[in-house]
Enzyme design. Structure first.
Site, PDB file in Angstrom:
ATOM      1  N   GLU A  63      73.501 -18.006  25.291  1.00 32.12           N
ATOM      2  CA  GLU A  63      74.570 -17.952  24.412  1.00 32.12           C
ATOM      3  C   GLU A  63      74.045 -18.819  22.978  1.00 32.12           C
ATOM      4  O   GLU A  63      74.543 -18.199  21.888  1.00 32.12           O
ATOM      5  CB  GLU A  63      75.935 -18.411  24.758  1.00 32.12           C
ATOM      6  N   GLY A  83      81.131 -15.983  20.215  1.00 27.91           N
ATOM      7  CA  GLY A  83      80.682 -15.322  21.121  1.00 27.91           C
ATOM      8  C   GLY A  83      82.016 -14.498  21.733  1.00 27.91           C
ATOM      9  O   GLY A  83      82.855 -14.949  21.604  1.00 27.91           O
ATOM     10  N   HIS A  90      71.065 -12.863  37.217  1.00 29.22           N
ATOM     11  CA  HIS A  90      70.018 -13.760  37.523  1.00 29.22           C
ATOM     12  C   HIS A  90      69.225 -13.174  38.645  1.00 29.22           C
ATOM     13  O   HIS A  90      69.600 -12.869  39.536  1.00 29.22           O
ATOM     14  CB  HIS A  90      70.598 -15.258  38.162  1.00 29.22           C
ATOM     15  N   VAL A  91      67.745 -13.213  38.305  1.00 26.52           N
ATOM     16  CA  VAL A  91      67.076 -12.292  39.236  1.00 26.52           C
ATOM     17  C   VAL A  91      65.838 -13.303  40.055  1.00 26.52           C
ATOM     18  O   VAL A  91      65.216 -12.687  40.917  1.00 26.52           O
ATOM     19  CB  VAL A  91      65.928 -11.306  38.382  1.00 26.52           C
ATOM     20  N   SER A  93      64.811 -17.790  40.960  1.00 27.43           N
ATOM     21  CA  SER A  93      65.299 -19.151  40.501  1.00 27.43           C
ATOM     22  C   SER A  93      63.919 -19.895  40.077  1.00 27.43           C
ATOM     23  O   SER A  93      62.934 -19.404  40.243  1.00 27.43           O
ATOM     24  CB  SER A  93      65.787 -19.684  42.141  1.00 27.43           C
ATOM     25  N   HIS A 107      72.330  -3.903  18.403  1.00 29.22           N
ATOM     26  CA  HIS A 107      73.411  -3.600  17.462  1.00 29.22           C
ATOM     27  C   HIS A 107      73.671  -4.694  16.409  1.00 29.22           C
ATOM     28  O   HIS A 107      74.183  -5.716  16.732  1.00 29.22           O
ATOM     29  CB  HIS A 107      74.523  -3.233  18.248  1.00 29.22           C
ATOM     30  N   GLY A 109      76.222  -4.740  13.689  1.00 28.23           N
ATOM     31  CA  GLY A 109      77.263  -4.302  12.741  1.00 28.23           C
ATOM     32  C   GLY A 109      77.613  -5.481  11.766  1.00 28.23           C
ATOM     33  O   GLY A 109      77.332  -6.667  12.099  1.00 28.23           O
TER      34      GLY A 109
END
Length: 141
Positions: A63, A83, A90-91, A93, A107, A109
């Protein structure tokens, strides 16, 4: 007016004073035409109880870099960036070293933006995939 990479990174560093980013030792380290990169050390300060990087710390990194990227790429001196929604997968550690969050625009905008943020370790291994939506709210004059 176009700013240099070092001027942009210096401005990002100034924004971090006395914030969560300073507490987590997040620093901005690279900027390009359509991306921003920040890094965070993986130490016991950001571990969960079993000694690996806490998912919440990764989301805070994501963030932070996504919101800073919105600020930079929208020339948001007239806007507050907030935000709206964040989701993370999480894939892998990590126990030590650094993680790097790279925010790229999906995007752009006038009001809402969508960011793809990949968090990787020092070897380039994918650690987390994050989607962040931000909103640009006009500052009162």
């Amino acid at each position: 007016m176009k700013f240099t990479e070092s001027e942009i990174l210096e401005q990002c560093a100034k924004m971090c004073k006395n914030t969560l980013m300073e507490t987590l030792e997040i620093s901005f380290c690279e900027v390009g035409e359509d991306y921003l990169v920040a890094k965070m050390p993986v130490t016991p300060k950001v571990h969960q109880p079993d000694g690996v990087l806490h998912g919440g710390a990764m989301v805070a990194l994501a963030e932070s870099v996504g919101s800073a990227a919105s600020y930079i790429f929208l020339n948001a001196k007239d806007f507050f960036i907030r935000g709206l929604e964040i989701s993370a997968n999480h894939v892998k550690s990590v126990k030590e070293g650094y993680v790097f969050g790279r925010a790229e625009i999906v995007h752009k905008g006038r009001t809402t933006q969508l960011w793809d943020i990949k968090i990787r370790d020092e070897e380039g291994n994918l650690i987390s995939v994050v989607k962040l939506s931000t909103i640009a709210l006009p500052k009162s004059k």
